[in-house]
Design an enzyme around this catalytic site. Structure first.
Site, PDB file in Angstrom:
ATOM      1  N   ARG A 154      -0.665  -8.887  -6.171  1.00 47.33           N
ATOM      2  CA  ARG A 154       0.052  -9.073  -4.954  1.00 47.33           C
ATOM      3  C   ARG A 154       1.224  -9.685  -4.767  1.00 47.33           C
ATOM      4  O   ARG A 154       2.376  -9.382  -4.038  1.00 47.33           O
ATOM      5  CB  ARG A 154      -0.631  -9.169  -3.527  1.00 47.33           C
TER       6      ARG A 154
ATOM      7  N   ASP B 137       0.879  -1.268   0.040  1.00 46.16           N
ATOM      8  CA  ASP B 137       0.153   0.022   0.000  1.00 46.16           C
ATOM      9  C   ASP B 137       0.909   1.337   0.085  1.00 46.16           C
ATOM     10  O   ASP B 137       0.328   2.384  -0.389  1.00 46.16           O
ATOM     11  CB  ASP B 137      -0.963  -0.045   1.184  1.00 46.16           C
TER      12      ASP B 137
HETATM   13  O1  F6P Z   1      -2.668  -4.161   2.876  1.00 45.30           O
HETATM   14  C1  F6P Z   1      -2.660  -4.616   1.638  1.00 45.30           C
HETATM   15  C2  F6P Z   1      -3.766  -5.108   0.853  1.00 45.30           C
HETATM   16  O2  F6P Z   1      -3.213  -5.880  -0.369  1.00 45.30           O
HETATM   17  C3  F6P Z   1      -4.758  -3.813   0.622  1.00 45.30           C
HETATM   18  O3  F6P Z   1      -4.244  -3.170  -0.306  1.00 45.30           O
HETATM   19  C4  F6P Z   1      -5.854  -4.614   0.466  1.00 45.30           C
HETATM   20  O4  F6P Z   1      -6.837  -3.672   0.763  1.00 45.30           O
HETATM   21  C5  F6P Z   1      -5.851  -5.948   1.586  1.00 45.30           C
HETATM   22  O5  F6P Z   1      -4.389  -5.992   1.738  1.00 45.30           O
HETATM   23  C6  F6P Z   1      -6.655  -7.026   1.273  1.00 45.30           C
HETATM   24  O6  F6P Z   1      -6.601  -7.684   2.377  1.00 45.30           O
HETATM   25  P1  F6P Z   1      -6.721  -9.334   2.427  1.00 45.30           P
HETATM   26  O7  F6P Z   1      -5.483  -9.941   1.962  1.00 45.30           O
HETATM   27  O8  F6P Z   1      -6.856  -9.571   3.937  1.00 45.30           O
HETATM   28  O9  F6P Z   1      -7.976  -9.501   1.566  1.00 45.30           O
END
Ligand code: F6P
Length: 318
Positions: free
Chosen positions: A252, A127
């Site tokens: 990611r 982020d």
């Molecule tokens: O904080 C990193 C992130 O990828 C954010 O950009 C996103 O909103 C969130 O994590 C998603 O979270 P999770 O992996 O718990 O669904």
């Protein structure tokens, strides 16, 4: 032999493994044994801990995700959970700890510091929302992935004279959208820091189309809009067919970029050096190309001032 624990927490970010490698190598250099804590703070509470050797981290720098696995622990948010975590650290003889993660994870590190644990945090989050550091580990890789995806969408948009809304991650921080647009991937952007209403998005799009630009990319940060509503609004207002692509979890993972690996290596080594030199309750980071460290209690402020980037963008997208 002194024991140093290491964990990754929150969302995984490319480059976390490079940071783990750097921490293990640096710790060994200073004759510390490293204990790998699996699955973040939850794994700490549950005692999922094992020795982590130099040979185990030899070839992990190029891998995305985290070999230690990660989690978002609700139990650790409670005082009782944190006290359990403290007991586990004592049971395993872990005298100091490196935490790699984003805002919530660094807050957790601060709570452990308050309980007397020697701890240093490393910013690992795609982020890029922590104001104390110019970059957090994972952001550069993620930006490159987003640009790669956007480039593909642009090819098709150009070929068909189409407009696409692309939603990128970032939680409540617009850096991914903003930097994508700065890098040439996106013409109209809306971020939590400068949210555009539907009418403004439409009017910007209308201007571009009137100027003869028929393929357009609207980049928005996640959690801001009902995308279906936005798409429908534009279609009706401008009598246009619009597509929407949510990049989601394609963003990611993946091999960390050279930038993230180098950043992770610098921060990992510095974190261990701080602990060896008796520091605790600090987080390492990067400011104006220099490695810095800051009190953990001060690292949760969000970077909200994006004026410089927006000024550049206005020049690029006028
Ligand atoms: O904080 C990193 C992130 O990828 C954010 O950009 C996103 O909103 C969130 O994590 C998603 O979270 P999770 O992996 O718990 O669904």
């Amino acid at each position: 032999m002194n024991k140093l624990g290491i964990l990754t927490s929150g969302g995984d970010a490319p480059g976390m493994n490079a940071a783990i490698r750097a921490v293990v190598k640096a710790a060994n250099h200073y004759h510390l044994e490293v204990m790998g804590i699996q699955c973040g703070y939850q794994g700490l509470i549950d005692g999922k801990i094992h020795p982590l050797t130099s040979s185990e981290v030899e070839d992990i720098a190029e891998r995305g995700g985290t070999i230690l696995k990660t989690s978002r622990s609700l139990e650790f948010m409670e005082e009782t959970g944190r006290k359990k975590a403290l007991q586990v650290l004592q049971k395993f003889g872990i005298h100091s700890l490196v935490v790699i993660g984003g805002e919530g994870s660094l807050q957790g590190a601060e709570r452990l510091h308050e309980l007397g644990v020697k701890v240093v945090g490393i910013p690992g989050t795609i982020d890029n929302d922590l104001a104390y550091t110019d970059y957090s580990i994972g952001f550069d890789t993620m930006l490159n992935t987003v640009l790669d995806c956007i480039g593909k969408i642009k090819d098709t948009d150009f070929s068909h004279d189409k407009t696409t809304i692309v939603e990128v991650m970032g939680r409540y921080c617009g850096d991914l959208a903003l930097y994508s647009a700065l890098a040439g991937g996106g013409e109209i952007i809306s971020t939590p820091e400068r949210k555009l209403d539907f009418a403004t998005i439409c009017s910007k799009l209308h201007t571009r189309i009137s100027n003869g630009k028929h393929d357009n990319l609207i980049i928005v940060t996640e959690r801001m809009y009902d995308l279906q509503q936005l798409q429908q609004y534009i279609e009706e207002k401008l009598n246009l067919s619009v597509r929407t692509t949510v990049l989601g979890f394609i963003q990611r993972g993946g091999h960390p970029s050279a930038f993230d690996r180098v950043l992770a290596s610098k921060l990992g080594i510095t974190a261990v050096e701080l602990l060896v030199n008796g520091y605790s309750g600090r987080a390492v980071g990067m400011k104006e190309n220099k490695v810095i460290h800051e009190e953990l209690e001060n690292v949760n402020a969000k970077r909200t001032d994006k004026q410089d980037q927006y000024r550049l963008l206005e020049t690029l997208l006028h």
